[in-house]
Write a protein that holds these residues in place. Structure first.
Motif, PDB file in Angstrom:
ATOM      1  N   GLY A  44      -6.514  -4.868   1.712  1.00 40.74           N
ATOM      2  CA  GLY A  44      -5.904  -3.975   1.106  1.00 40.74           C
ATOM      3  C   GLY A  44      -6.675  -2.682   0.575  1.00 40.74           C
ATOM      4  N   THR A 100       0.867  -1.100  -0.007  1.00 43.43           N
ATOM      5  CA  THR A 100       0.034  -0.012   0.002  1.00 43.43           C
ATOM      6  C   THR A 100       0.848   1.033  -0.067  1.00 43.43           C
ATOM      7  OG1 THR A 100      -1.846  -1.207   1.297  1.00 43.43           O
ATOM      8  CG2 THR A 100      -2.036   1.272   1.251  1.00 43.43           C
ATOM      9  N   SER A 151      -5.762   1.037   1.405  1.00 41.14           N
ATOM     10  CA  SER A 151      -5.830   2.195   0.194  1.00 41.14           C
ATOM     11  C   SER A 151      -7.004   3.259   0.498  1.00 41.14           C
ATOM     12  CB  SER A 151      -6.131   1.275  -1.032  1.00 41.14           C
ATOM     13  OG  SER A 151      -5.276   0.600  -1.297  1.00 41.14           O
TER      14      SER A 151
END
Length: 410
Positions: free
Chosen positions: A307, A273, A311
């Motif tokens: 994820g 990330t 983000s």
């Protein structure tokens, strides 16, 4: 419910009649000190009159005379009247048997009539006090039924009517809050539809113009054509991201989100990330860094979904951190769970917006505005994905001092 109210009403009434009879006999014995014959006669008389009076009152109750009264006030007054009549009959018959003098009997009769009238007057007064309070609750209920959800009832005391008034006020407050929330959601939903329509229409119009220009050979310069295509690709990616956000939110709302849980490395996820946002951070002059404490991995999770959470939160932090600021990602084990925090030194969130930043239709917080380029659903999606994992997410912020989003995973 108290232990007394769990006893059947008939049993409570019978116990009251029995206690009154025994108390009268005890007082008669203590004061009069009668011979055994008179005590037996008094016991028999009181027993018979108690049975007759109790049966009459219970029959009136079983016949449902309360339901025939035009108002509760008259029902209560009828109860006082029945009590007064039964009292008059019992005492008058006792006096008739015990008094030798007709003068004394007449005097007792007059006094009984007076006492009965006073009892009726007192009963009317007290019943009016009760029914007036009930009428206030009735009037307020009719007002709420008519849409006046701000109506409240004065609740004084600790009796059943006061408890009813307080319960009514709580109900009215909840209805008012629900109505206000429904109006807010309807307004925000309409705003969202208008905003989504705008954000769909604008890039689609741009893509259409590019495609038509290329199809009609309006652009013959290769460099210009590549620039047009790059702009079209950017618009397509924006549309794809918007549609993906809407699809994710629809899945979360419908409860149809399926997680692919497996042991994964949270450290690798944080590293990926940070790397994906490193170019954006460099352009903005923002320091982007992170650290994962030893012993965190592996974490059982859907790596793609978490994820997405990272983000959304990191991107949100970067959008609101000025040049020279800092965005920091940290993760560590906390007992039986993993805690992840994303802190920034940006503008912060207003206090009145903190409680609602995760609502999908709420746009009071600036990160939900169109000007920043976000879809407006990032924080709501992050909350839904974390909660789907059985975790929790929260936010702490101070205007002008930055914001920290924190979520946990079991």
């Amino acid at each position: 419910m108290s232990a007394i109210t769990r006893i059947p009403l008939a049993a409570r009434y019978a116990a009251g009649v029995l206690i009154a009879t025994l108390a009268a006999l005890a007082l008669f014995t203590l004061v009069m000190q009668p011979p055994p014959a008179e005590l037996g006669l008094m016991t028999a008389f009181l027993g018979v009159t108690a049975i007759i009076s109790g049966a009459a009152a219970f029959a009136a109750y079983r016949l449902g005379w309360l339901s025939y009264a035009p108002t509760l006030r008259w029902a209560l007054l009828a109860g006082h009247a029945l009590s007064s009549v039964l009292t008059f009959v019992n005492v008058w018959l006792t006096a008739r048997l015990m008094f030798a003098s007709a003068h004394d009997l007449a005097l007792a009769t007059i006094l009984l009539v007076f006492a009965g009238g006073m009892a009726m007057a007192l009963g009317y007064f007290l019943s009016s006090a009760v029914t007036d309070r009930i009428r206030q609750v009735e009037s307020a209920a009719q007002a709420v039924a008519g849409g006046e959800l701000g109506v409240r009832v004065e609740a004084h005391g600790t009796d059943e009517v006061a408890s009813l008034a307080r319960a009514f006020n709580r109900m009215a407050a909840q209805l008012q809050e629900a109505a206000e929330r429904q109006q807010e959601v309807a307004r925000l939903r309409a705003d969202l539809i208008a905003w989504v329509g705008h954000d769909l229409q604008t890039p689609l119009a741009s893509i259409r113009a590019v495609v038509e220009a290329l199809a009609d050979d309006v652009v013959d310069d290769p460099q210009t054509a590549r620039r047009y295509l790059a702009g079209a690709q950017r618009d397509v990616r924006a549309l794809s991201a918007l549609i993906d956000d809407l699809f994710q939110m629809a899945q979360i709302d419908a409860g149809g989100l399926r997680l692919d849980r497996a042991p994964n490395s949270l450290a690798d996820l944080v590293s990926d990330t940070l790397e994906s946002f490193s170019a954006m951070a460099a352009r903005q002059g923002v320091v982007l860094e992170g650290a994962v404490a030893p012993g965190v991995d592996p974490v059982t999770m859907d790596a793609a979904r978490i994820g997405r959470v990272l983000s959304n939160l990191v991107g949100n932090g970067l959008r609101h951190t000025p040049a020279g600021g800092r965005v920091v990602v940290q993760a560590a084990r906390e007992g039986g769970q993993v805690g992840v925090s994303i802190s920034d030194s940006g503008e912060g969130i207003r206090t009145e917006d903190l409680a609602r930043v995760f609502e999908q239709f709420y746009r009071g917080e600036k990160s939900r505005s169109r000007a920043t380029g976000g879809s407006g659903l990032g924080l709501a999606i992050a909350r839904g994905l974390v909660q789907a994992h059985g975790g929790d997410i929260s936010v702490a912020s101070e205007p002008g001092a930055g914001t920290t989003f924190r979520f946990t995973l079991p």
